[in-house]
Design an enzyme around this catalytic site. Structure first.
Site, PDB file in Angstrom:
ATOM      1  N   HIS A 119      10.511 -29.810   1.834  1.00 23.03           N
ATOM      2  CA  HIS A 119      10.916 -29.371   3.046  1.00 23.03           C
ATOM      3  C   HIS A 119      10.153 -29.954   4.304  1.00 23.03           C
ATOM      4  CE1 HIS A 119      13.592 -27.085   5.472  1.00 23.03           C
ATOM      5  NE2 HIS A 119      12.878 -25.805   5.580  1.00 23.03           N
ATOM      6  N   HIS A 131      19.865 -37.682   2.636  1.00 21.84           N
ATOM      7  CA  HIS A 131      19.856 -36.453   3.253  1.00 21.84           C
ATOM      8  C   HIS A 131      20.842 -35.613   2.455  1.00 21.84           C
ATOM      9  CE1 HIS A 131      20.237 -33.059   5.911  1.00 21.84           C
ATOM     10  NE2 HIS A 131      19.137 -33.399   6.352  1.00 21.84           N
ATOM     11  N   ASP A 138      12.636 -37.458   9.235  1.00 23.91           N
ATOM     12  CA  ASP A 138      11.401 -37.421   8.706  1.00 23.91           C
ATOM     13  C   ASP A 138      10.730 -38.965   8.742  1.00 23.91           C
ATOM     14  OD1 ASP A 138      11.137 -34.663   7.999  1.00 23.91           O
ATOM     15  OD2 ASP A 138      12.374 -35.147   6.313  1.00 23.91           O
TER      16      ASP A 138
END
Length: 452
Positions: A278, A329, A388
């Site tokens: 996460h 994703h 990210d």
């Protein structure tokens, strides 16, 4: 000697755990279990309703799932419009984002100024909190310390268990204001006790934004450029909310549904975000990029870059998982709007920091990774670069230590968590209780004297 004996006992018992806990993967299909609350195509199982945020990565046309450019929606507004608004007004946008998420509507200029002032006045920690709760009990992991700071705040609240909305709202806003201070001071404690470096404690200034205050608190000279604060503010806006189904926000709903206090619910979300699947994902990107930079000699040579990415996918390089971190994703397919906004702003900072060569490497990987996956997996599945991938690079250009990357995520996501906490208290009404099917047959009990 005693420690060695105890370690052997734990190792022996661990073998029993490994023997008796695995579940046959075929049983999940047999009983139609949605592992991870997901359907087989990756869509999340509908577990609740929310008005706070939405994540759009596909549309359904004539009954078929069709990939579309990604969109992130905060309270009905496209996050790209929120970002553009703050850029046009040349203001920091995180505080307006918090207001929108909490209260469900955009603030007027006067309302926003009042809210910014309220947040600013609540950034400082209670008397003796820093010394007693942070400095006397430092942690090598700042996320762990952040969760403990949240739980410790219960003891400084004169009415911690009151679930009336005015009280819960006050608790939530107070935590939103203090998360950046918690994180910065926890970092200073780590520097002193674990890194054996100098520690510097600065007071937050009420008139500064969240981004400005954080940069001020973690730097010995308290200085930062306007562009540095702007790009950190952008990162905070982009990470503030991501729908009710992401693991940490879902944790907020689950724990809040038990009718517990705000601090317990928020601490649970911090624990979720700490996970490498996460909030800790950007750390995996940075470790991978360290490996790529060490093994790709010419960062401008796309052929060399592509061949090394091919090795990673083939499990011949980096950590042998076959994953190119920062690519793909669970919801976004064509594009992650957060990654695009952060990438474009990162170009400005890269120029200021003389890091355009490295920025070019990131952009090349973003272009080449989908090609490598398609070629190596013989698949037409669309994947896109996620936020990210660029967030860690941005924080590195800001000279922010890696141990603060995930706490920055928490400093932002506390806005969404607070909104989901309040929404669950107001609109929930039932404790979460999904079903788990027991797949172990009942066994005949064996008396002690007959066990071998």
């Amino acid at each position: 000697m005693a420690d060695c004996f105890e370690n052997l006992i734990v190792q022996k018992l661990s073998l029993l755990v490994e023997l008796n806990d695995p579940i046959n993967p075929d049983l999940y299909q047999k009983f139609d279990v949605k592992r991870g609350l997901r359907y087989s195509d990756g869509r999340g199982v509908l577990a609740g309703l929310t008005q706070i945020g939405d994540v759009i990565g596909y549309d359904v046309i004539d009954g078929k799932k069709v990939a579309v450019p990604g969109k992130l929606i905060y309270r009905g507004y496209d996050v790209e419009d929120l970002v553009q608004d703050t850029m046009t007004r040349d203001e920091f946008g995180f505080e307006q984002t918090v207001y929108l998420l909490l209260f469900g509507e955009l603030p007027t200029k006067v309302q926003l100024e009042e809210f910014r002032s309220y947040l600013g006045n609540h950034r400082a920690l209670p008397d003796n909190f820093t010394e007693d709760m942070i400095m006397k009990a430092p942690s090598p992991d700042i996320m762990n310390k952040l969760a403990r700071c949240v739980l410790a705040s219960y003891s400084y609240d004169s009415n911690p268990d009151d679930s009336a909305i005015p009280n819960v709202l006050g608790q939530c806003i107070d935590l939103v204001a203090k998360f950046s201070t918690f994180s910065a001071y926890a970092y200073q404690a780590k520097r002193r006790y674990y890194d054996k470096k100098s520690m510097y404690i600065h007071n937050p200034l009420p008139e500064l934004s969240t981004a400005e205050n954080f940069l001020r608190l973690i730097r010995s000279d308290k200085s930062y450029s306007k562009l540095e604060a702007e790009i950190l503010d952008l990162a905070l806006v982009l990470h503030a909310e991501h729908g009710g189904g992401n693991n940490s926000s879902f944790s907020i709903h689950v724990v809040s549904s038990a009718d517990t206090d705000t601090y317990s619910a928020i601490a649970a979300a911090v624990g979720s975000l700490k996970g490498r699947r996460h909030g800790g994902a950007n750390m995996m990107v940075m470790e991978m990029m360290d490996d790529i930079k060490a093994n790709v000699k010419d960062w401008s040579n796309e052929t060399e870059i592509k061949e090394y990415l091919r090795k990673i996918v083939r499990k011949e390089a980096f950590n042998r998982t076959g994953l190119i971190y920062g690519q793909g994703h669970a919801v976004y397919t064509v594009s992650d709007p957060r990654a695009i906004l952060l990438r474009d702003k990162a170009a400005e900072l890269a120029k200021e920091k003389n890091m355009m060569e490295e920025y070019g490497l990131y952009c090349a990987i973003e272009r080449l990774a989908p090609e490598v996956f398609a070629e190596e997996k013989s698949s037409d599945k669309q994947i896109c670069t996620n936020v990210d991938f660029y967030s860690g690079f941005v924080y590195t250009m800001l000279n922010i230590p890696r141990e603060l990357f995930t706490p920055i995520f928490a400093m932002s996501r506390i806005a969404g968590w607070a909104a989901h906490r309040i929404e669950e208290v107001i609109a929930g009404g039932r404790i979460y209780r999904p079903a788990y099917k027991n797949v172990l047959n009942q066994r005949t009990f064996i008396p002690m004297e007959e066990r071998k």
